[in-house]
Design an enzyme around this catalytic site. Structure first.
Site, PDB file in Angstrom:
ATOM      1  N   SER A  19       0.710  -1.237   0.051  1.00  0.00           N
ATOM      2  CA  SER A  19       0.005  -0.100  -0.141  1.00  0.00           C
ATOM      3  C   SER A  19       0.868   1.355  -0.226  1.00  0.00           C
ATOM      4  O   SER A  19       0.214   2.359  -0.252  1.00  0.00           O
ATOM      5  CB  SER A  19      -0.821   0.059   1.276  1.00  0.00           C
TER       6      SER A  19
ATOM      7  N   LYS B 246       0.592   3.209  -3.077  1.00  0.00           N
ATOM      8  CA  LYS B 246      -0.596   4.140  -3.166  1.00  0.00           C
ATOM      9  C   LYS B 246      -0.116   5.801  -3.114  1.00  0.00           C
ATOM     10  O   LYS B 246      -0.970   6.560  -3.572  1.00  0.00           O
ATOM     11  CB  LYS B 246      -1.879   4.115  -2.003  1.00  0.00           C
TER      12      LYS B 246
ATOM     13  N   TYR C 108      -4.554   3.382   7.905  1.00  0.00           N
ATOM     14  CA  TYR C 108      -6.049   2.776   8.200  1.00  0.00           C
ATOM     15  C   TYR C 108      -6.507   3.155   9.533  1.00  0.00           C
ATOM     16  O   TYR C 108      -6.464   4.156   9.674  1.00  0.00           O
ATOM     17  CB  TYR C 108      -6.214   1.274   8.094  1.00  0.00           C
TER      18      TYR C 108
ATOM     19  N   TYR D  43      -3.473  -2.307 -10.156  1.00  0.00           N
ATOM     20  CA  TYR D  43      -3.338  -2.063  -8.991  1.00  0.00           C
ATOM     21  C   TYR D  43      -2.438  -3.121  -8.271  1.00  0.00           C
ATOM     22  O   TYR D  43      -1.676  -2.940  -7.459  1.00  0.00           O
ATOM     23  CB  TYR D  43      -4.888  -2.137  -8.396  1.00  0.00           C
TER      24      TYR D  43
ATOM     25  N   VAL E 284       1.114  -3.658   3.782  1.00  0.00           N
ATOM     26  CA  VAL E 284       1.043  -4.999   4.250  1.00  0.00           C
ATOM     27  C   VAL E 284       2.476  -5.950   4.386  1.00  0.00           C
ATOM     28  O   VAL E 284       2.234  -7.058   4.752  1.00  0.00           O
ATOM     29  CB  VAL E 284      -0.394  -5.804   4.269  1.00  0.00           C
TER      30      VAL E 284
END
Ligand code: GLU
Length: 332
Positions: free
Chosen positions: A87, A90, A266, A214, A284
């Site tokens: 992530s 991102k 998160y 992605y 992760v």
């Protein structure tokens, strides 16, 4: 009583501090101390196993690197070993998507913390397919859709890889095809999120194409040293100091850093701001990118995760470093 860090606030750019009676002459020594201190830790959290290929990671790995805006790099442990940034990608995808469509992006993605897990579908129902922010999976799938628009998936993946390579100035950064395949075979939740958003008209490209990009962007593999260097533009007012190239305007850097601070971890974003006090983005794979505005970019990697899916030891290491250096943005 424990002595508190003495003397004046350390100069923001010079890694020289006096703390608890010890003069820490350079960041290298401090990084090595942190590595040494944490090496005995038993409870390192749990390696992500919902992507089978990530479950193979060795939870004893630990690496940390600091790249300063002045061009110095400091590293410790396994900081040269490539890991799956997941992530953290991102952040780079958001930067590219903003470059494509500017503020129009905010019509399709929010910028509020979600207070839910990274792969939650519940909120999407209430909010009619507009994800809360670009760092939960749904939001990142939309930013990927924006970067993909008008291009072929392969071109887009290549463009993302080239972007990250140029930021870090390292052509050895690669996409781990095994990780990408593993996630393609098991990423059912992401398939659900993408289809759901497509039903609301918030994905413009075919779902399989968006997810193909992605999954590959999440499978970018790079070392802590590379990651710290790639994040430097966020610490240096939008300019990559390695190449002297402006990547984004200052106004945009402020916004990306703000979203990293409020949404980068998160449902653990509040806790990260509370304990570390820097804009940060976790993945992760066990990596975290953290930004000290005007000073440095930091990358840490330890594959074991806490209950929110954020690197357990990585967070502890950042807290130690930031406390010693007086780098908490809420006050040194
Ligand atoms: N590729 C992962 C997923 O979509 C990214 C999650 C993460 O790193 O937090 O599930």
């Amino acid at each position: 009583m424990q002595p508190v860090c003495s003397g004046q606030k350390p100069p923001r750019t010079m890694p020289q501090i006096t703390c608890q009676g010890t003069t820490v002459n350079d960041l290298q020594k401090l990084l090595d101390e942190i590595n040494q201190n944490l090496s005995e830790t038993e409870d390192r959290g749990r390696v992500a196993d919902y992507i089978p290929e990530l479950a193979k990671q060795d939870s004893r790995k630990f690496g940390m690197a600091i790249a300063t805006v002045g061009g110095q790099t400091f590293a410790t442990g396994d900081a040269d070993e490539a890991f799956s940034i997941q992530s953290i990608s991102k952040v780079f995808a958001l930067t590219m998507a903003l470059g494509r469509v500017g503020d129009a992006l905010w019509k399709r993605v929010g910028r509020e913390p979600s207070g839910t897990a990274f792969n939650s579908i519940v909120q999407l129902e209430y909010e009619k397919g507009i994800p809360r922010n670009p760092f939960i999976n749904a939001g990142a799938i939309v930013t990927t859709d924006i970067v993909l628009a008008g291009h072929k998936p392969k071109e887009t993946i290549g463009e993302m890889l080239r972007f990250v390579r140029s930021l870090a100035d390292d052509d050895a950064i690669f996409i781990d095809e095994d990780v990408a395949r593993s996630e393609t075979e098991t990423g059912f939740r992401n398939v659900a999120l993408a289809n759901y958003m497509r039903a609301f008209g918030n994905l413009r490209n075919p779902v399989d194409q968006v997810l193909g990009v992605y999954f590959h962007q999440c499978a970018i593999a790079m070392s802590c040293v590379d990651l710290a260097r790639a994040g430097l533009f966020l610490a240096n007012k939008g300019v990559n100091p390695l190449a002297g190239v402006r990547i984004v305007p200052l106004r945009r850097v402020r916004r990306i850093n703000a979203i990293m601070m409020t949404c980068g971890h998160y449902d653990g974003s509040g806790e990260f701001a509370f304990s570390v006090g820097l804009p940060g983005k976790s993945g992760v794979g066990g990596g975290i990118l953290a930004i000290v505005p005007d000073v440095a970019s930091i990358a840490v990697w330890s594959p074991g995760l806490d209950e929110n899916g954020n690197s357990k030891l990585g967070t502890v290491a950042l807290e130690k470093l930031v406390t010693k250096m007086g780098w908490n943005v809420f006050g040194a």
